[in-house]
Design a protein around this motif. Structure first.
Motif, short mmCIF file in Angstrom:
data_model
loop_
_atom_site.label_atom_id
_atom_site.label_comp_id
_atom_site.label_asym_id
_atom_site.label_seq_id
_atom_site.Cartn_x
_atom_site.Cartn_y
_atom_site.Cartn_z
N HIS A 8 2.33 1.64 -8.17
CA HIS A 8 2.14 2.95 -8.79
C HIS A 8 3.42 3.38 -9.53
N GLY A 12 0.79 -1.23 0.00
CA GLY A 12 0.00 0.00 0.00
C GLY A 12 0.81 1.28 0.00
N GLU A 61 -6.56 6.04 0.96
CA GLU A 61 -7.49 6.19 -0.16
C GLU A 61 -8.85 5.60 0.17
P1 ADP Z 1 1.94 -1.18 -3.29
O1 ADP Z 1 2.18 -1.68 -4.68
O2 ADP Z 1 3.18 -0.69 -2.61
O3 ADP Z 1 1.19 -2.16 -2.43
P2 ADP Z 1 0.27 0.72 -4.66
O4 ADP Z 1 1.22 1.26 -5.64
O5 ADP Z 1 -0.78 -0.22 -5.14
O6 ADP Z 1 1.02 0.10 -3.39
O7 ADP Z 1 -0.42 1.97 -3.94
C1 ADP Z 1 -1.67 1.87 -3.26
C2 ADP Z 1 -2.49 3.08 -3.63
O8 ADP Z 1 -1.90 4.21 -3.04
C3 ADP Z 1 -2.53 3.33 -5.11
O9 ADP Z 1 -3.82 3.73 -5.47
C4 ADP Z 1 -1.54 4.47 -5.31
O10 ADP Z 1 -1.91 5.30 -6.39
C5 ADP Z 1 -1.62 5.21 -4.01
N1 ADP Z 1 -0.35 5.84 -3.65
C6 ADP Z 1 0.68 5.28 -2.99
N2 ADP Z 1 1.68 6.16 -2.79
C7 ADP Z 1 1.26 7.31 -3.36
C8 ADP Z 1 1.86 8.61 -3.49
N3 ADP Z 1 3.07 8.88 -2.98
N4 ADP Z 1 1.15 9.55 -4.14
C9 ADP Z 1 -0.07 9.29 -4.63
N5 ADP Z 1 -0.69 8.10 -4.54
C10 ADP Z 1 -0.04 7.12 -3.91
#
Ligand code: ADP
Ligand code: MG
Length: 461
Positions: free
Chosen positions: A167, A162, A326
């Motif tokens: 992303h 998360g 979110e």
């Molecule tokens: P992970 O792959 O590390 O589990 P994700 O990339 O799926 O996490 O991120 C989870 C959610 O949080 C996504 O919707 C992502 O867009 C959002 N998110 C995480 N970090 C940020 C950031 N720094 N700025 C904007 N959105 C973020």
């Protein structure tokens, strides 16, 4: 074994010379039945496939299989079984391939059906930077814009779920699509990769796939930790990995843990993974969490009139995990539509989120610092600050240290790196494993849970 056709030709030529020198077969037999055979594949089960022109030849070879098997096994120093197939037969089409296939985006999608589904929303522009994620951001962005094959390779981004790893990978792909359309990339999730490779092994297309994908410019694998589950696919992946690196392709991987902590992952892979740049992604600090929320608000189709106090509350309570942040935001959005709220204030937010578990225990953080946490934990366990910061591994010191690390993380949302500075300059991976280790301890032993509650109360007062 993954060998290209010229290597296979070389092997078969040597086998045939050796057979010939043994004078088992007369020259005429050799000419009629053997000369036109071709070694076209050696797979992971050590089955070597020999292609012959006619059924007649196949029958001949099948009569003398053991002679040929002994020769090739001897040459390669592994037990090889032969499989004879006739040119043009259906069996052949799954193996035979053209080495010079041009790798295009369509080819990649054909090879791996699960590849390259990229969310348009996950861009660098939509990623909010803060000290918790500036290194992974810089590494990801740098690799996307770089033409240099010698940029750090691989880039390994690790951290809890998360926090934006997926992303960032999508952001690289979006950047490449929009700005460097000549570049090919393969984005795939670790689980899908395993499924694709297992499938390819079954269909005997592994060699072909590796050969084709080895020309990809960017290989992005999300959640590579899943690969640790299966040995065979690690072997295949190892080959693909090396070929891509040899061809100057850029590799970017994400994982929930530091490479060395990838349990059951082959050591050769772990050492490859650590040979480039490993960067940790941390939970956002308060100001970053606020910026992420503001970004969400600005991107939302719904016009939202939300007070600063309400934003502060959400950021303070849910920022341990951006996905949760979110989720909290979406709940509020949903409620605001449902109740046609003109203004979203603290009360509204609390009401909307009342059933949503918080990850971070809210404290009046203003006065709380790592120093205070260390001091209180030391008092609680009757040890000194020097001891808690020391390298000592005796349990009566290392357990309180883990607890203090845990509290710094939970209560202050500190990045691992910063916590490391507070505890005798330990590196972030050590702190991360201390933290994870304590979470595990706590789940196994309820006494630790009670200790944490007691300490939180002390710190709160
Ligand atoms: P992970 O792959 O590390 O589990 P994700 O990339 O799926 O996490 O991120 C989870 C959610 O949080 C996504 O919707 C992502 O867009 C959002 N998110 C995480 N970090 C940020 C950031 N720094 N700025 C904007 N959105 C973020
Ligand atoms: Mg992810």
């Amino acid at each position: 074994m993954l060998l290209n056709q010229s290597k296979l030709n070389e092997i078969w030529k040597t086998v045939l010379i050796n057979i010939k020198n043994k004078n088992i077969f007369e020259d005429s037999i050799f000419k009629t039945y053997i000369n036109d055979s071709k070694l076209i594949d050696i797979n992971f089960d050590n089955i070597a496939t020999i292609e012959v022109p006619w059924e007649l030849h196949k029958n001949f070879f099948n009569n003398y299989l053991s002679e040929f098997e002994a020769e090739i096994s001897n040459l390669l120093d592994v037990d090889i079984n032969l499989k004879i197939i006739v040119s043009g037969s259906e069996e052949l089409t799954s193996i035979n391939y053209n080495n010079t296939t041009q790798l295009t985006k369509d080819t990649i999608n054909e090879i791996f059906k699960t590849a390259n589904h990229i969310s348009k929303f996950y861009t660098f522009e939509n990623f909010i930077q803060g000290s918790s994620n500036e290194k992974p951001y810089a590494a990801a962005y740098g690799s996307a814009i770089s033409n240099e094959p010698n940029f750090y390779n691989p880039i390994f981004i690790y951290g809890n779920s998360g926090l934006g790893k997926t992303h960032l990978l999508h952001a690289i792909c979006n950047y490449l699509q929009d700005n460097r359309s000549e570049v090919t990339f393969l984005y795939i999730d670790g689980n899908d990769l395993i499924a694709e490779l297992i499938n390819a092994t079954k269909n005997r297309t592994v060699n072909k796939i590796i050969e084709q994908l080895s020309h990809v410019n960017y290989l992005l694998i999300d959640d590579i930790q899943h690969l640790a589950k299966t040995n065979d696919t690690q072997e295949v992946f190892f080959n693909l990995y090396n070929k891509i690196i040899d061809n100057n392709g850029q590799i970017i991987l994400t994982s929930d843990v530091y490479p060395a902590e990838l349990k059951s992952m082959n050591n050769r892979l772990i050492s490859r993974f650590t040979s480039g740049l490993s960067v940790c992604i941390d939970p956002p600090e308060f100001s970053t969490a606020v910026s992420i929320l503001n970004k969400k608000i600005s991107l939302s189709k719904q016009k939202l009139n939300i007070t600063d106090e309400a934003i502060t509350y959400i950021a303070q309570n849910y920022s341990n995990d951006v996905r949760q942040l979110e989720g909290a935001f979406n709940d509020i959005l949903f409620n605001s539509i449902l109740f046609k709220a003109d203004i979203i204030d603290l009360e509204f937010v609390k009401q909307a989120l009342k059933e949503k578990p918080k990850k971070v225990v809210k404290l009046d953080n203003k006065g709380l610092t790592p120093k205070i946490i260390k001091r209180e934990v030391c008092n609680y366990y009757n040890i000194t600050i020097n001891q808690i910061e020391s390298k000592s591994r005796t349990l009566n010191i290392s357990n309180p240290r883990k607890i203090a690390i845990y509290l710094c993380r939970e209560l202050l949302n500190m990045p691992y790196e910063k916590i490391g500075k507070e505890f005798g300059n330990r590196d972030h991976s050590t702190i991360m494993s201390n933290y994870n280790n304590f979470v595990k301890l706590m789940n196994e032993n309820s006494e630790y849970k009670q200790t944490i509650e007691n300490l939180k109360e002390i710190l709160n007062s």
